[in-house]
Write a protein that holds these residues in place. Structure first.
Motif, PDB file in Angstrom:
ATOM      1  N   GLY A   8     -26.366  29.493  30.490  1.00  0.00           N
ATOM      2  CA  GLY A   8     -27.317  29.151  29.444  1.00  0.00           C
ATOM      3  C   GLY A   8     -27.151  27.699  29.065  1.00  0.00           C
ATOM      4  N   GLY A   9     -27.541  27.361  27.878  1.00  0.00           N
ATOM      5  CA  GLY A   9     -27.509  25.974  27.456  1.00  0.00           C
ATOM      6  C   GLY A   9     -28.739  25.240  27.921  1.00  0.00           C
ATOM      7  N   LEU A  18     -31.642  28.529  21.318  1.00  0.00           N
ATOM      8  CA  LEU A  18     -31.053  28.718  22.636  1.00  0.00           C
ATOM      9  C   LEU A  18     -30.067  29.876  22.543  1.00  0.00           C
ATOM     10  N   ARG A  19     -29.837  30.519  23.686  1.00  0.00           N
ATOM     11  CA  ARG A  19     -28.793  31.526  23.763  1.00  0.00           C
ATOM     12  C   ARG A  19     -27.909  31.205  24.950  1.00  0.00           C
ATOM     13  N   TYR A  94     -20.431  23.281  24.964  1.00  0.00           N
ATOM     14  CA  TYR A  94     -20.009  24.546  24.381  1.00  0.00           C
ATOM     15  C   TYR A  94     -19.128  25.308  25.369  1.00  0.00           C
ATOM     16  N   TYR A  95     -18.019  25.834  24.849  1.00  0.00           N
ATOM     17  CA  TYR A  95     -17.058  26.562  25.657  1.00  0.00           C
ATOM     18  C   TYR A  95     -16.831  27.956  25.086  1.00  0.00           C
ATOM     19  N   CYS A  96     -16.535  28.914  25.964  1.00  0.00           N
ATOM     20  CA  CYS A  96     -16.107  30.209  25.471  1.00  0.00           C
ATOM     21  C   CYS A  96     -14.615  30.370  25.738  1.00  0.00           C
ATOM     22  N   GLN A 122     -23.632  22.381  28.515  1.00  0.00           N
ATOM     23  CA  GLN A 122     -24.151  21.365  27.613  1.00  0.00           C
ATOM     24  C   GLN A 122     -25.335  21.888  26.819  1.00  0.00           C
ATOM     25  N   VAL A 123     -25.304  21.633  25.530  1.00  0.00           N
ATOM     26  CA  VAL A 123     -26.433  21.912  24.648  1.00  0.00           C
ATOM     27  C   VAL A 123     -26.841  20.582  24.022  1.00  0.00           C
ATOM     28  N   THR A 124     -28.090  20.204  24.233  1.00  0.00           N
ATOM     29  CA  THR A 124     -28.593  18.939  23.711  1.00  0.00           C
ATOM     30  C   THR A 124     -29.809  19.206  22.840  1.00  0.00           C
TER      31      THR A 124
END
Length: 127
Positions: A8-9, A18-19, A94-96, A122-124
């Motif tokens: 995702g991202g 976003l999910r 973002y990391y899990c 990456q989430v932008t």
């Protein structure tokens, strides 16, 4: 051992959603806590949300409360982060993460409290 794969991202305009997902494999029976973290350029990695795999108790950073929702599908061994009302300050990698301990050995938002990490996505968010 546990392997975590994030998917995702992407890019979205401010106000959008976003999910992102985190799929676990390997010794998944050992996972007791999972969390989402993010890291913006030049900043430290920070906790976004955490969930206990048994019972589903959650915690959120103040900056995302009411906008982000962490959830899990135990059958699919997958954790999700639904992100709504995104703003440019949410832009980050973002990391899990996951851990075998059934308690927060450190504050839930401390990266040192987690043993297993997935790759980042990456989430932008553009204004």
């Amino acid at each position: 051992q546990v392997q975590l794969v994030v998917s995702g991202g992407g890019s979205v305009q401010a106000g959008g959603s976003l999910r992102i997902s985190c799929a676990a494999s390997g010794d998944t029976y050992s996972i007791q806590r999972m969390g989402w973290f993010r890291q913006a350029p030049g900043k430290e990695r920070e906790g976004v949300a955490r969930i206990f795999t048994s019972g589903g108790r959650t915690s959120y950073a103040d900056s995302v409360k009411g906008r982000f929702t962490i959830s899990q599908d135990n059958n699919k061994k997958t954790m999700y982060l639904q992100m709504n009302s995104l703003n440019p300050e949410d832009t980050a990698m973002y990391y899990c993460a996951a851990d075998w301990r059934a308690f927060d050995n450190l504050h839930w938002s401390h990266p040192g409290g987690y043993t297993y990490w997935g790759q980042g996505t990456q989430v932008t968010v553009s204004s």
